[in-house]
Enzyme design. Structure first.
Site, PDB file in Angstrom:
ATOM      1  CG  ASN A  87      -1.975   5.497  -1.521  1.00  9.65           C
ATOM      2  OD1 ASN A  87      -3.168   5.392  -1.203  1.00  9.65           O
ATOM      3  ND2 ASN A  87      -1.583   6.184  -2.576  1.00  9.65           N
ATOM      4  CE  LYS A 110     -13.397  -2.556  -0.105  1.00 12.80           C
ATOM      5  NZ  LYS A 110     -12.068  -2.841   0.422  1.00 12.80           N
ATOM      6  N   GLY A 162      -8.084   4.199  -6.040  1.00 14.59           N
ATOM      7  CA  GLY A 162      -7.360   2.944  -6.262  1.00 14.59           C
ATOM      8  C   GLY A 162      -6.874   2.834  -7.692  1.00 14.59           C
ATOM      9  CB  SER A 163      -5.634  -0.066  -9.512  1.00 19.68           C
ATOM     10  OG  SER A 163      -6.711  -0.959  -9.423  1.00 19.68           O
ATOM     11  CB  VAL A 164      -6.567   2.315 -14.243  1.00 24.16           C
ATOM     12  CG1 VAL A 164      -7.410   2.378 -15.512  1.00 24.16           C
ATOM     13  CG2 VAL A 164      -5.859   3.647 -14.016  1.00 24.16           C
ATOM     14  CB  THR A 166     -10.257  -1.519  -8.913  1.00 21.32           C
ATOM     15  OG1 THR A 166      -9.275  -2.542  -8.746  1.00 21.32           O
ATOM     16  CG2 THR A 166     -11.384  -1.772  -7.942  1.00 21.32           C
ATOM     17  CD  GLU A 184      -9.399  11.816  -6.842  1.00 21.65           C
ATOM     18  OE1 GLU A 184      -8.362  11.852  -7.543  1.00 21.65           O
ATOM     19  OE2 GLU A 184     -10.125  12.804  -6.659  1.00 21.65           O
ATOM     20  CB  CYS A 218      -2.398   8.308  -7.067  1.00 25.79           C
ATOM     21  SG  CYS A 218      -3.041   9.544  -5.933  1.00 25.79           S
ATOM     22  CD  GLU A 321      -0.089   4.425 -10.434  1.00 25.71           C
ATOM     23  OE1 GLU A 321      -0.969   3.575 -10.582  1.00 25.71           O
ATOM     24  OE2 GLU A 321      -0.267   5.495  -9.830  1.00 25.71           O
ATOM     25  CD  GLU A 398     -11.308  12.112  -3.070  1.00 27.53           C
ATOM     26  OE1 GLU A 398     -10.132  11.757  -3.103  1.00 27.53           O
ATOM     27  OE2 GLU A 398     -12.207  11.514  -2.444  1.00 27.53           O
TER      28      GLU A 398
HETATM   29  N1  LIG Z   1      -4.722   6.410  -7.146  1.00 27.40           N
HETATM   30  C1  LIG Z   1      -4.308   6.010  -5.975  1.00 27.40           C
HETATM   31  O1  LIG Z   1      -4.293   6.774  -5.038  1.00 27.40           O
HETATM   32  C2  LIG Z   1      -3.913   4.617  -5.775  1.00 27.40           C
HETATM   33  C3  LIG Z   1      -3.603   3.785  -6.819  1.00 27.40           C
HETATM   34  N2  LIG Z   1      -3.260   2.496  -6.586  1.00 27.40           N
HETATM   35  C4  LIG Z   1      -2.899   1.652  -7.710  1.00 27.40           C
HETATM   36  O2  LIG Z   1      -3.524   0.418  -7.538  1.00 27.40           O
HETATM   37  C5  LIG Z   1      -2.572  -0.646  -7.560  1.00 27.40           C
HETATM   38  C6  LIG Z   1      -3.008  -1.782  -6.704  1.00 27.40           C
HETATM   39  O3  LIG Z   1      -3.421  -1.326  -5.417  1.00 27.40           O
HETATM   40  P1  LIG Z   1      -4.685  -1.959  -4.753  1.00 27.40           P
HETATM   41  O4  LIG Z   1      -4.898  -1.486  -3.365  1.00 27.40           O
HETATM   42  O5  LIG Z   1      -4.596  -3.413  -4.961  1.00 27.40           O
HETATM   43  O6  LIG Z   1      -5.801  -1.224  -5.638  1.00 27.40           O
HETATM   44  P2  LIG Z   1      -7.211  -1.749  -5.966  1.00 27.40           P
HETATM   45  O7  LIG Z   1      -7.781  -0.859  -6.989  1.00 27.40           O
HETATM   46  O8  LIG Z   1      -7.169  -3.202  -6.222  1.00 27.40           O
HETATM   47  O9  LIG Z   1      -8.007  -1.563  -4.585  1.00 27.40           O
HETATM   48  C7  LIG Z   1      -8.489  -0.313  -4.111  1.00 27.40           C
HETATM   49  C8  LIG Z   1      -9.731  -0.545  -3.282  1.00 27.40           C
HETATM   50  O10 LIG Z   1     -10.757  -1.132  -4.081  1.00 27.40           O
HETATM   51  C9  LIG Z   1     -11.223  -2.341  -3.487  1.00 27.40           C
HETATM   52  N3  LIG Z   1     -11.602  -3.228  -4.589  1.00 27.40           N
HETATM   53  C10 LIG Z   1     -10.808  -4.071  -5.290  1.00 27.40           C
HETATM   54  N4  LIG Z   1     -11.525  -4.698  -6.253  1.00 27.40           N
HETATM   55  C11 LIG Z   1     -12.790  -4.229  -6.169  1.00 27.40           C
HETATM   56  C12 LIG Z   1     -13.988  -4.486  -6.898  1.00 27.40           C
HETATM   57  N5  LIG Z   1     -14.010  -5.335  -7.918  1.00 27.40           N
HETATM   58  N6  LIG Z   1     -15.102  -3.828  -6.549  1.00 27.40           N
HETATM   59  C13 LIG Z   1     -15.096  -2.931  -5.525  1.00 27.40           C
HETATM   60  N7  LIG Z   1     -13.996  -2.657  -4.798  1.00 27.40           N
HETATM   61  C14 LIG Z   1     -12.851  -3.295  -5.113  1.00 27.40           C
HETATM   62  C15 LIG Z   1     -10.048  -2.811  -2.670  1.00 27.40           C
HETATM   63  O11 LIG Z   1     -10.443  -3.706  -1.663  1.00 27.40           O
HETATM   64  C16 LIG Z   1      -9.522  -1.510  -2.115  1.00 27.40           C
HETATM   65  O12 LIG Z   1     -10.280  -1.059  -1.018  1.00 27.40           O
HETATM   66  C17 LIG Z   1      -1.305   0.030  -7.137  1.00 27.40           C
HETATM   67  O13 LIG Z   1      -0.186  -0.674  -7.534  1.00 27.40           O
HETATM   68  C18 LIG Z   1      -1.448   1.362  -7.815  1.00 27.40           C
HETATM   69  O14 LIG Z   1      -1.077   1.283  -9.157  1.00 27.40           O
HETATM   70  C19 LIG Z   1      -3.238   1.995  -5.321  1.00 27.40           C
HETATM   71  C20 LIG Z   1      -3.503   2.777  -4.243  1.00 27.40           C
HETATM   72  C21 LIG Z   1      -3.833   4.163  -4.398  1.00 27.40           C
END
Ligand SMILES: NC(=O)C1=CN([C@@H]2O[C@H](COP(=O)(O)OP(=O)(O)OC[C@H]3O[C@@H](n4cnc5c(N)ncnc54)[C@H](O)[C@@H]3O)[C@@H](O)[C@H]2O)C=CC1
Length: 424
Positions: A87, A110, A162-164, A166, A184, A218, A321, A398
């Site tokens: 995002n 990454k 990223g997401s909860v 992950t 975060e 987020c 969310e 952060e």
């Molecule tokens: N808190 C925030 O700022 C954000 C929250 N999100 C949430 O996450 C949801 C999905 O977005 P995604 O980008 O698919 O989030 P995600 O949590 O799947 O991915 C975030 C990052 O983690 C990496 N990743 C994924 N699986 C991993 C693993 N097992 N081990 C290490 N790294 C891993 C991804 O390649 C990416 O770089 C959104 O719908 C939203 O709810 C997404 C973006 C930002």
């Protein structure tokens, strides 16, 4: 001071190339060029801020009996892994890289595979600015690459956005190597509008809290609690303003909402709206797909920003969310009631309150279980202020001075000025 000079030079280059980087970010993510420029500004400000702090890293001197003393040193952790979301690709990379480099660490970053572009530009800028070769590195890839980084024995710290789900996996991997993590994660933050607010500011605040970056933020205040006395007037105004948001080609100057990140995510957001209707919420505006007039954009992932009325706390749209442009409006009657409902969530990233009563404002934010609280504004991100969550929204901070603690470790040195008194 040497690190400081390099970070300042990187900030200068980003300022100079603002338009080019913002355009690249718009292509990368789909957000409007108007917003991408703001992201780039926050990014160079972040580098300048940590450039200022780089020379201030210091320990303490502690006096001990008999002239002995101790002191502490703030030392770098080593190689830090940054794993970013899609995002705010450039900004998230800067929020992690700036304090990491200011504290003397290296970083391997990454980005999300959905937004691979701008962080490569950041790495080039760092090199141009004088960052030694190999100190800031970008690796592209998805989950497998992220896992490799988390497990790697040479990685000393992981900072993740990223997401909860992950985040839980990242913490598990970090636990195996006893590595510190900053998480975060997501949110479902409350925005509380009292009837004694400045109405126009509160309406502006609610729009800022929900519709930046197509709602993919987020810390968005997606549960908008409105004191019943002003529910009708507030809702009417919010709906009117939401309907005026200009959607379309994100590279056009007057566009204020671009395209969502990808088709599966758009479908997911639409699914939440469908479910909200089934559960009894009323769509007051938006929610449908948006097809721009320009034929080359007709397959874009656009949707009309949506305001939901008639919501209750147990609806899925109010609990989960959505990460899209969907605001839920919830009436309330008393301060005590709204604080309890606002805190009734597994998340705790942010919260906001609009009121002209200063005592009430401070009382309410003190009671909110959230890491980032706003009084009479929402979703501004000055780099001077620490940012991070409570509860399932993660931990670590952060920005601000606080981030320096998460990118350094403390060494204690105990100095004996007398003789050694052995007990043996
Ligand atoms: N808190 C925030 O700022 C954000 C929250 N999100 C949430 O996450 C949801 C999905 O977005 P995604 O980008 O698919 O989030 P995600 O949590 O799947 O991915 C975030 C990052 O983690 C990496 N990743 C994924 N699986 C991993 C693993 N097992 N081990 C290490 N790294 C891993 C991804 O390649 C990416 O770089 C959104 O719908 C939203 O709810 C997404 C973006 C930002």
């Amino acid at each position: 001071m040497e690190r400081s000079r390099v970070l300042l030079e990187a900030a200068r280059i980003i300022r100079e190339q603002r338009e080019e980087i913002a355009t690249l970010e718009t292509i990368n993510n789909g957000k409007s060029i108007f917003e991408a420029r703001v992201d780039i500004d926050i990014s160079w400000q972040c580098l300048e801020y940590y450039a200022g702090l780089a020379g201030s890293l210091a320990g303490e001197h502690i006096q001990l009996p008999g002239g002995s003393f101790g002191y502490t040193r703030r030392e770098p952790l080593g190689v830090c892994a940054g794993i970013g979301a899609w995002n705010y690709p450039f900004q998230v990379a800067c929020w992690k890289a700036a304090p990491a480099l200011a504290c003397g660490n290296a970083m391997v970053f990454k980005p999300s595979p959905f937004t691979p572009l701008t962080v490569v530009r950041l790495a080039e800028i760092f090199t141009e600015a004088g960052v030694p070769k190999g100190l800031f590195n970008v690796v592209q890839g998805g989950a497998a690459t992220g896992q490799f980084l988390c497990h790697h024995p040479d990685v000393a710290k992981i900072s993740f956005t990223g997401s909860v789900p992950t985040g839980i996996k990242i913490m598990g991997m970090a636990a195996k190597g006893i590595k510190p993590v900053t998480l975060e994660l997501g949110g479902k933050s409350p925005l509380i509008i009292f009837s004694d607010c400045a109405l126009e500011n509160a309406v502006n605040g609610a729009l800022m809290a929900n519709f930046l970056t197509q709602g993919e933020v987020c810390c968005n205040g997606t549960r908008v609690f409105v004191e019943r006395k002003i529910l009708d007037v507030f809702t009417k105004e919010v709906v009117k303003r939401t309907q005026k948001i200009k959607i379309g080609d994100p590279l056009l100057e007057d566009t204020r909402m671009g395209a969502l990140i990808n088709r599966p995510h758009l479908d997911r957001v639409q699914g939440f709206i469908k479910q909200a209707k089934e559960q009894g919420a009323e769509v007051l505006c938006g929610g449908d797909l948006y097809v721009p007039d320009d034929p080359k954009l007709k397959n874009g992932y656009y949707m009309q920003p949506c305001v939901l009325g008639n919501c209750t706390d147990d609806m899925t749209c109010v609990k989960e969310e959505i990460f899209g442009p969907v605001m839920s409006i919830l009436p309330f009657d008393t301060e005590e009631e709204v604080v309890e409902r606002a805190n009734n969530t597994k998340f705790g990233l942010a919260g906001g309150v609009f009121t002209r009563d200063i005592q009430k404002a401070h009382r309410v934010v003190a009671a909110l279980k959230a890491g980032m609280c706003f009084i009479n504004n929402y979703n501004i991100s000055p780099v001077e202020l620490p940012f991070g969550g409570y509860k399932a929204s993660g931990f670590g901070r952060e920005n601000g001075r606080a981030a320096m603690e998460y990118y350094s470790q403390l060494k204690t040195v105990c100095v004996e000025m007398g003789d050694v008194e052995s007990v043996f």
